[in-house]
Design a protein around this motif. Structure first.
Motif, PDB file in Angstrom:
ATOM      1  N   SER A 197      -7.681  27.731  10.211  1.00  0.00           N
ATOM      2  CA  SER A 197      -7.595  27.299   8.812  1.00  0.00           C
ATOM      3  C   SER A 197      -7.924  28.419   7.818  1.00  0.00           C
ATOM      4  O   SER A 197      -7.621  28.281   6.625  1.00  0.00           O
ATOM      5  CB  SER A 197      -8.542  26.128   8.570  1.00  0.00           C
ATOM      6  N   VAL A 198      -8.528  29.505   8.291  1.00  0.00           N
ATOM      7  CA  VAL A 198      -8.903  30.584   7.360  1.00  0.00           C
ATOM      8  C   VAL A 198      -8.178  31.891   7.641  1.00  0.00           C
ATOM      9  O   VAL A 198      -8.338  32.862   6.889  1.00  0.00           O
ATOM     10  CB  VAL A 198     -10.427  30.826   7.370  1.00  0.00           C
ATOM     11  N   LYS A 199      -7.390  31.928   8.697  1.00  0.00           N
ATOM     12  CA  LYS A 199      -6.676  33.168   9.029  1.00  0.00           C
ATOM     13  C   LYS A 199      -5.774  33.581   7.865  1.00  0.00           C
ATOM     14  O   LYS A 199      -5.060  32.770   7.288  1.00  0.00           O
ATOM     15  CB  LYS A 199      -5.845  32.971  10.294  1.00  0.00           C
ATOM     16  N   GLN A 222     -15.571  37.884   3.378  1.00  0.00           N
ATOM     17  CA  GLN A 222     -14.775  37.915   2.159  1.00  0.00           C
ATOM     18  C   GLN A 222     -13.824  36.741   2.200  1.00  0.00           C
ATOM     19  O   GLN A 222     -13.004  36.623   3.121  1.00  0.00           O
ATOM     20  CB  GLN A 222     -13.999  39.223   2.058  1.00  0.00           C
ATOM     21  N   MET A 223     -13.923  35.870   1.207  1.00  0.00           N
ATOM     22  CA  MET A 223     -13.117  34.660   1.171  1.00  0.00           C
ATOM     23  C   MET A 223     -12.189  34.706  -0.034  1.00  0.00           C
ATOM     24  O   MET A 223     -12.649  34.725  -1.179  1.00  0.00           O
ATOM     25  CB  MET A 223     -14.029  33.428   1.089  1.00  0.00           C
ATOM     26  N   ASN A 224     -10.902  34.771   0.235  1.00  0.00           N
ATOM     27  CA  ASN A 224      -9.888  34.810  -0.812  1.00  0.00           C
ATOM     28  C   ASN A 224      -9.037  33.547  -0.756  1.00  0.00           C
ATOM     29  O   ASN A 224      -9.028  32.839   0.241  1.00  0.00           O
ATOM     30  CB  ASN A 224      -9.008  36.042  -0.648  1.00  0.00           C
ATOM     31  N   SER A 225      -8.305  33.310  -1.825  1.00  0.00           N
ATOM     32  CA  SER A 225      -7.411  32.144  -1.889  1.00  0.00           C
ATOM     33  C   SER A 225      -8.132  30.872  -1.464  1.00  0.00           C
ATOM     34  O   SER A 225      -7.617  30.082  -0.658  1.00  0.00           O
ATOM     35  CB  SER A 225      -6.179  32.383  -1.003  1.00  0.00           C
ATOM     36  N   LEU A 226      -9.306  30.675  -2.014  1.00  0.00           N
ATOM     37  CA  LEU A 226     -10.115  29.529  -1.614  1.00  0.00           C
ATOM     38  C   LEU A 226      -9.460  28.212  -1.990  1.00  0.00           C
ATOM     39  O   LEU A 226      -8.764  28.108  -3.018  1.00  0.00           O
ATOM     40  CB  LEU A 226     -11.498  29.630  -2.257  1.00  0.00           C
ATOM     41  N   LYS A 227      -9.670  27.230  -1.128  1.00  0.00           N
ATOM     42  CA  LYS A 227      -9.108  25.905  -1.310  1.00  0.00           C
ATOM     43  C   LYS A 227     -10.239  24.869  -1.402  1.00  0.00           C
ATOM     44  O   LYS A 227     -11.334  25.113  -0.871  1.00  0.00           O
ATOM     45  CB  LYS A 227      -8.215  25.542  -0.120  1.00  0.00           C
ATOM     46  N   PRO A 228      -9.990  23.737  -2.021  1.00  0.00           N
ATOM     47  CA  PRO A 228     -11.035  22.700  -2.078  1.00  0.00           C
ATOM     48  C   PRO A 228     -11.559  22.312  -0.701  1.00  0.00           C
ATOM     49  O   PRO A 228     -12.747  21.998  -0.556  1.00  0.00           O
ATOM     50  CB  PRO A 228     -10.320  21.530  -2.755  1.00  0.00           C
ATOM     51  N   GLU A 229     -10.719  22.372   0.310  1.00  0.00           N
ATOM     52  CA  GLU A 229     -11.164  22.016   1.664  1.00  0.00           C
ATOM     53  C   GLU A 229     -12.082  23.068   2.283  1.00  0.00           C
ATOM     54  O   GLU A 229     -12.631  22.852   3.363  1.00  0.00           O
ATOM     55  CB  GLU A 229      -9.964  21.761   2.583  1.00  0.00           C
ATOM     56  N   ASP A 230     -12.266  24.193   1.623  1.00  0.00           N
ATOM     57  CA  ASP A 230     -13.240  25.186   2.077  1.00  0.00           C
ATOM     58  C   ASP A 230     -14.653  24.841   1.612  1.00  0.00           C
ATOM     59  O   ASP A 230     -15.618  25.510   2.006  1.00  0.00           O
ATOM     60  CB  ASP A 230     -12.880  26.584   1.554  1.00  0.00           C
ATOM     61  N   THR A 231     -14.777  23.826   0.776  1.00  0.00           N
ATOM     62  CA  THR A 231     -16.092  23.416   0.288  1.00  0.00           C
ATOM     63  C   THR A 231     -16.981  22.975   1.440  1.00  0.00           C
ATOM     64  O   THR A 231     -16.610  22.115   2.233  1.00  0.00           O
ATOM     65  CB  THR A 231     -15.947  22.272  -0.727  1.00  0.00           C
ATOM     66  N   ALA A 232     -18.147  23.597   1.542  1.00  0.00           N
ATOM     67  CA  ALA A 232     -19.073  23.316   2.642  1.00  0.00           C
ATOM     68  C   ALA A 232     -20.331  24.154   2.457  1.00  0.00           C
ATOM     69  O   ALA A 232     -20.380  25.036   1.600  1.00  0.00           O
ATOM     70  CB  ALA A 232     -18.430  23.659   3.989  1.00  0.00           C
ATOM     71  N   VAL A 233     -21.321  23.869   3.291  1.00  0.00           N
ATOM     72  CA  VAL A 233     -22.459  24.773   3.421  1.00  0.00           C
ATOM     73  C   VAL A 233     -22.099  25.775   4.516  1.00  0.00           C
ATOM     74  O   VAL A 233     -21.704  25.383   5.617  1.00  0.00           O
ATOM     75  CB  VAL A 233     -23.746  24.020   3.773  1.00  0.00           C
ATOM     76  N   TYR A 234     -22.224  27.036   4.201  1.00  0.00           N
ATOM     77  CA  TYR A 234     -21.888  28.106   5.139  1.00  0.00           C
ATOM     78  C   TYR A 234     -23.173  28.666   5.740  1.00  0.00           C
ATOM     79  O   TYR A 234     -24.106  29.029   5.011  1.00  0.00           O
ATOM     80  CB  TYR A 234     -21.099  29.200   4.420  1.00  0.00           C
ATOM     81  N   TYR A 235     -23.182  28.756   7.066  1.00  0.00           N
ATOM     82  CA  TYR A 235     -24.365  29.216   7.800  1.00  0.00           C
ATOM     83  C   TYR A 235     -24.060  30.506   8.539  1.00  0.00           C
ATOM     84  O   TYR A 235     -23.036  30.626   9.225  1.00  0.00           O
ATOM     85  CB  TYR A 235     -24.796  28.173   8.820  1.00  0.00           C
ATOM     86  N   VAL A 268     -16.206  29.467  11.412  1.00  0.00           N
ATOM     87  CA  VAL A 268     -15.293  30.039  10.418  1.00  0.00           C
ATOM     88  C   VAL A 268     -14.776  31.372  10.942  1.00  0.00           C
ATOM     89  O   VAL A 268     -13.568  31.592  11.023  1.00  0.00           O
ATOM     90  CB  VAL A 268     -15.987  30.231   9.066  1.00  0.00           C
ATOM     91  N   ALA A 269     -15.689  32.253  11.290  1.00  0.00           N
ATOM     92  CA  ALA A 269     -15.320  33.569  11.806  1.00  0.00           C
ATOM     93  C   ALA A 269     -16.520  34.184  12.495  1.00  0.00           C
ATOM     94  O   ALA A 269     -17.664  33.894  12.139  1.00  0.00           O
ATOM     95  CB  ALA A 269     -14.832  34.487  10.689  1.00  0.00           C
ATOM     96  N   ALA A 270     -16.244  35.027  13.476  1.00  0.00           N
ATOM     97  CA  ALA A 270     -17.298  35.727  14.187  1.00  0.00           C
ATOM     98  C   ALA A 270     -16.845  37.150  14.476  1.00  0.00           C
ATOM     99  O   ALA A 270     -15.638  37.423  14.566  1.00  0.00           O
ATOM    100  CB  ALA A 270     -17.652  35.009  15.483  1.00  0.00           C
ATOM    101  N   ILE A 271     -17.819  38.045  14.625  1.00  0.00           N
ATOM    102  CA  ILE A 271     -17.515  39.438  14.903  1.00  0.00           C
ATOM    103  C   ILE A 271     -18.584  39.994  15.841  1.00  0.00           C
ATOM    104  O   ILE A 271     -19.782  39.797  15.633  1.00  0.00           O
ATOM    105  CB  ILE A 271     -17.430  40.259  13.589  1.00  0.00           C
ATOM    106  N   THR A 272     -18.132  40.679  16.900  1.00  0.00           N
ATOM    107  CA  THR A 272     -19.073  41.281  17.828  1.00  0.00           C
ATOM    108  C   THR A 272     -19.558  42.624  17.274  1.00  0.00           C
ATOM    109  O   THR A 272     -18.980  43.167  16.320  1.00  0.00           O
ATOM    110  CB  THR A 272     -18.426  41.521  19.195  1.00  0.00           C
TER     111      THR A 272
END
Length: 122
Positions: A62-64, A81-94, A48-52
């Motif tokens: 898909s999330v930019k 921070q997740m804004n403007s969430l969509k049904p396709e964002d449904t998942a388990v987040y790790y 989804v996203a990563a940060i050093t």
């Protein structure tokens, strides 16, 4: 050993927002990358996203523009921070912690949290 404690998942309607947090503890590498991956039913785990530690970021296309990853190095904590969430964002987040500063996605490297469910209804 490293422990990752995630929080902030839940259920929202489309267009809503959620904020995920992940606190790392234990033998944390002095240089590292923290990130969020997700896995929907029947699909492979994906970045989804990563940060050093230095603040460089990488986002899935898909999330930019909708999601923002940040971190507090003093607290060894990463946020999503997740804004403007969509049904396709449904998942388990790790949550993921990897040695070295690298933005190359990998689903087989580093330490993983237990996962937090995000459900977006239409």
């Amino acid at each position: 050993q490293v422990r990752l404690a995630e929080s902030g998942g839940g259920s929202v309607q489309a267009g809503g927002s959620l904020r995920l947090s992940c606190a790392a503890s234990g033998s944390i590498f002095s240089t590292n990358t923290m990130g969020w991956y997700r896995q929907a039913p029947g699909k492979q785990r994906e970045l989804v996203a990563a940060i050093t530690k230095g603040g460089s970021t990488n986002y899935a296309d898909s999330v930019k523009g909708r999601f923002t990853i940040s971190r507090d190095n003093a607290k060894n904590t990463v946020y999503l921070q997740m804004n403007s969430l969509k049904p396709e964002d449904t998942a388990v987040y790790y949550c993921n912690l990897r040695r070295y500063q690298t933005l190359v996605p990998s689903t087989s490297d580093g330490y993983w949290g237990q996962g937090t469910q995000v459900t977006v209804s239409s």
